[in-house]
Design an enzyme around this catalytic site. Structure first.
Site, PDB file in Angstrom:
ATOM      1  N   SER A 140       0.847  -1.185   0.000  1.00  0.00           N
ATOM      2  CA  SER A 140       0.000   0.000   0.000  1.00  0.00           C
ATOM      3  C   SER A 140       0.882   1.234   0.000  1.00  0.00           C
ATOM      4  O   SER A 140       2.069   1.171   0.353  1.00  0.00           O
ATOM      5  CB  SER A 140      -0.885  -0.008   1.253  1.00  0.00           C
ATOM      6  OG  SER A 140      -1.521   1.241   1.450  1.00  0.00           O
ATOM      7  N   TYR A 153      -2.523  -1.513  10.073  1.00  0.00           N
ATOM      8  CA  TYR A 153      -2.450  -1.615   8.619  1.00  0.00           C
ATOM      9  C   TYR A 153      -1.095  -1.124   8.108  1.00  0.00           C
ATOM     10  O   TYR A 153      -0.446  -1.795   7.286  1.00  0.00           O
ATOM     11  CB  TYR A 153      -3.577  -0.797   8.004  1.00  0.00           C
ATOM     12  CG  TYR A 153      -3.680  -0.881   6.506  1.00  0.00           C
ATOM     13  CD1 TYR A 153      -4.201  -2.006   5.878  1.00  0.00           C
ATOM     14  CD2 TYR A 153      -3.267   0.197   5.716  1.00  0.00           C
ATOM     15  CE1 TYR A 153      -4.310  -2.062   4.494  1.00  0.00           C
ATOM     16  CE2 TYR A 153      -3.372   0.136   4.327  1.00  0.00           C
ATOM     17  CZ  TYR A 153      -3.901  -0.987   3.733  1.00  0.00           C
ATOM     18  OH  TYR A 153      -3.992  -1.040   2.367  1.00  0.00           O
TER      19      TYR A 153
END
Length: 255
Positions: A140, A153
């Protein structure tokens, strides 16, 4: 045009969103695909849409036993494992570090990072038995910079980035390439709930002024799986509209 004819690729989290688009791109490039997910009905629907070149297997990526089952099934159906796209993941929502529970942090890391480790650990011996292979780990933009309110995350996606480099160094002589893809804000079922809008000028936080579309990320994944990327390993490819390149230029009104 990306050419994956004769290849077999496993795509985790393939029922919808980025995973489904990656599966479509892989099949469109001539490969066979085994897509896996915990979303059984959606996964079966996506596989049916893709036709004879696709299979679906229910799969919890945190389970080593289920990974082994996926690998055995893939070899039984298609004869080999040539590619792996570790896409399955969860965001876990937005929490300040001191507000995120330990249980939630561990759950995110288990799915988003440990699942990637188990997946690579499972398929690497199969790739070594064949002609090598290509692994693409979906990280990401949060794995390239510090992004507030993403403790679990962000930690997992930074971990995916680092694990990718370790694997690339270890596996290069085995003809196995390992790279990570780092999407920015991309319109998928996982991000739709945050209220992002699609279209030009709708996302000024990026230099390109818009959110990404899942097929744009999938095209990068298919490229890294292919021989067109034959000398690329240990790399991180940002597909983020320039978000991680630097602050968006803000011109004064009338400037």
């Amino acid at each position: 045009m990306t050419d994956l004819r004769g290849r077999t690729v496993i795509v985790t989290g393939g029922a919808r969103g980025l995973g489904a688009e990656a599966a479509r791109a892989v099949v469109g490039a001539g490969a066979r695909v085994v897509l896996t997910d915990v979303l059984v009905d959606e996964g079966r629907g996506t596989a049916a849409e893709l036709g004879d070149a696709a299979r679906f297997v229910p799969h919890d990526v945190t389970s080593e036993a289920q990974w082994q089952r996926v690998a055995r099934y893939t070899v039984a159906e298609f004869g080999a494992v040539d590619g792996l796209v570790n896409n399955a993941g969860i965001s876990g929502g937005s929490h300040l570090l001191e507000e995120q529970s330990v249980e939630d942090f561990r759950r995110i890391v288990d799915i988003d990072l440990t699942g990637v480790f188990i997946g690579m650990r499972t398929v690497v011996p199969l790739m070594k038995q064949g002609a090598g292979g290509s692994i693409v780990n979906i990280s990401s933009a949060a794995g390239l910079m510090g992004l507030a309110m993403t403790a679990g995350y962000g930690a997992a996606k930074w971990g995916v980035r680092g694990l990718t480099k370790v694997a690339a160094v270890e596996l290069g002589t085995a003809r196995i390439r390992v790279n990570s893809v780092h999407p920015g804000m991309t319109y998928t079922p996982m991000t739709a709930h945050v209220g992002i809008e699609r279209g030009e000028g709708r996302y000024p936080r990026t230099p390109m002024g818009r959110v990404g579309e899942a097929p744009e990320v999938a095209a990068a994944v298919a490229f890294l799986l292919s021989d067109a990327a034959s000398y690329i390993t240990g790399a991180e490819l940002a597909v983020d509209g320039g978000w991680t390149a630097g602050p968006t230029l803000r011109r004064p009104a009338g400037g």
